[in-house]
Design a protein around this motif. Structure first.
Motif, short mmCIF file in Angstrom:
data_model
loop_
_atom_site.label_atom_id
_atom_site.label_comp_id
_atom_site.label_asym_id
_atom_site.label_seq_id
_atom_site.Cartn_x
_atom_site.Cartn_y
_atom_site.Cartn_z
N SER A 113 37.43 0.14 -32.00
CA SER A 113 36.63 1.26 -31.53
C SER A 113 36.89 2.50 -32.37
CB SER A 113 36.94 1.53 -30.06
OG SER A 113 36.25 2.66 -29.58
N GLY A 242 35.26 5.11 -27.62
CA GLY A 242 34.61 5.15 -28.93
C GLY A 242 33.65 6.30 -29.13
N THR A 269 31.53 2.60 -25.34
CA THR A 269 31.93 1.98 -26.60
C THR A 269 31.02 2.49 -27.70
OG1 THR A 269 30.44 0.08 -26.33
CG2 THR A 269 32.64 -0.10 -25.36
#
Length: 351
Positions: A113, A242, A269
């Motif tokens: 990530s 992320g 993410t």
């Protein structure tokens, strides 16, 4: 007198037994995990871009949940409290995955990530970066399989039979092309030490009779960027930070103050193409962000499969949680990194 002393001793002994049982119950694991709201962490101390702008008046924050194995007491407590969730173990860990392997997988997801976050931010800022391949990362080793006792979760495979491997697919294709019963020599690193071991392959019905090692794996690569980016988030696992990592990196790369003095939290993410993905525990993260005084919260506006009416999008879940806790925090739906950047830039321009 002796009889009274015996009765007293028996009562004392019974109390000790009860006390020991109460203590022992805390160490008996249940097949569940407990999750609860964690914290909202300011990203400025965690993310460092060499030569980047560190004088912003805004605060970008990642949000976390706390999670751990359940015992009888935490299970009972969680069942009585709002925003504490009880999850079956199979919803958290893969079948046959140990606690150590779960931790390895979470930290690998977090590392991936972070690498994606750097790539996305640098691409948006039109800054140079490149990928360096490190090998193949072992996520888990299945029990009673050829690799058991040889490889461990966290190992990095660098070559097979003296040949460098450049992707997990290349390794899989090579192994499956071998006849069951044949042997291969695997070179790998563990704790910064190099090892070379021979493993006998076995046929797997799941692979149509093809050979296998009995491991799950992923490509291990590192992003090199100019300027260099350092992220100090070793204690945070999983990929859900992320989006916020990419926003903080981009903010430090650019001269303008992206969030214009605001306190902005969020989750999601981030894929290498900038797509923001669904995460778990978003209601708990909304609670954490509200407690930290966030004014805005970015939530993935994920697309559900056609016909799925039994689940909500992350954005819908976040909206519901915000209404329940009666927060003034604005929940903002995003599908891509650019959506989040555009929202903050447009908000700044309107002030």
């Amino acid at each position: 007198m002796e009889g009274r002393a015996n009765v007293k001793n028996k009562k004392t002994g019974l109390l000790y037994v009860i006390l020991l049982l109460i203590i022992a119950a805390a160490f008996i694991p249940l097949p569940f995990y407990i999750t609860r709201p964690g914290e909202a962490h300011a990203l400025n101390p965690i993310v460092h871009v060499n030569g980047g702008d560190k004088n912003d008046t805004s605060t970008l924050m990642l949000t976390t949940i706390q999670m751990g194995p359940a015992n009888i007491y935490s299970y009972a407590w969680a069942s009585l409290r709002d925003y504490e969730e009880i999850l079956p173990k199979e919803d958290v860990r893969y079948e046959h995955e140990s606690e150590d392997e779960f931790s390895v997988r979470q930290f690998h997801l977090m590392d991936t990530s972070q690498q994606n976050a750097i790539a996305v931010a640098f691409k948006e800022a039109d800054k140079p970066y490149s990928w360096v391949y490190n090998g193949i990362y072992v996520l888990s080793v299945f029990p009673d399989m050829p690799a058991e006792g040889v490889l461990e979760a966290g190992d990095r495979i660098t070559s097979i039979d003296g040949r460098s491997v450049t992707s997990s697919k290349q390794m899989t294709d090579y192994v499956q092309a071998k006849k069951p019963g044949s042997r291969i020599t695997v070179t790998f690193t563990r704790d910064k030490k190099n090892y070379k071991k021979t493993i006998q392959l076995r046929a797997f019905a799941e692979l149509g009779g093809k050979s296998g090692l009995g491991i799950s794996l992923a490509d291990d690569r590192t992003l090199k960027s100019d300027p260099k980016v350092t992220l100090k988030a070793d204690e945070i696992g999983g990929p859900s930070a992320g989006l916020m990592f990419s926003l903080e990196i981009y903010d430090q790369l650019m001269e303008e103050d992206l969030a214009a003095g605001l306190k902005v939290a969020g989750t999601g993410t981030i894929a290498s193409d900038g797509t923001v993905g669904r995460i778990g525990g978003i209601a708990q993260k909304v609670v954490a962000a509200d407690r930290a005084g966030a004014q805005f919260f970015f939530a993935p506006d994920d697309k559900l499969p056609a016909g799925r009416t039994d689940v909500k999008t992350n954005y819908e879940e976040a909206q519901k949680a915000a209404e329940e806790i009666d927060t003034d925090m604005v929940i903002v739906p995003v599908q891509t990194f650019s959506d989040a950047v555009d929202y903050l830039q447009n908000y700044s321009a309107s002030k």
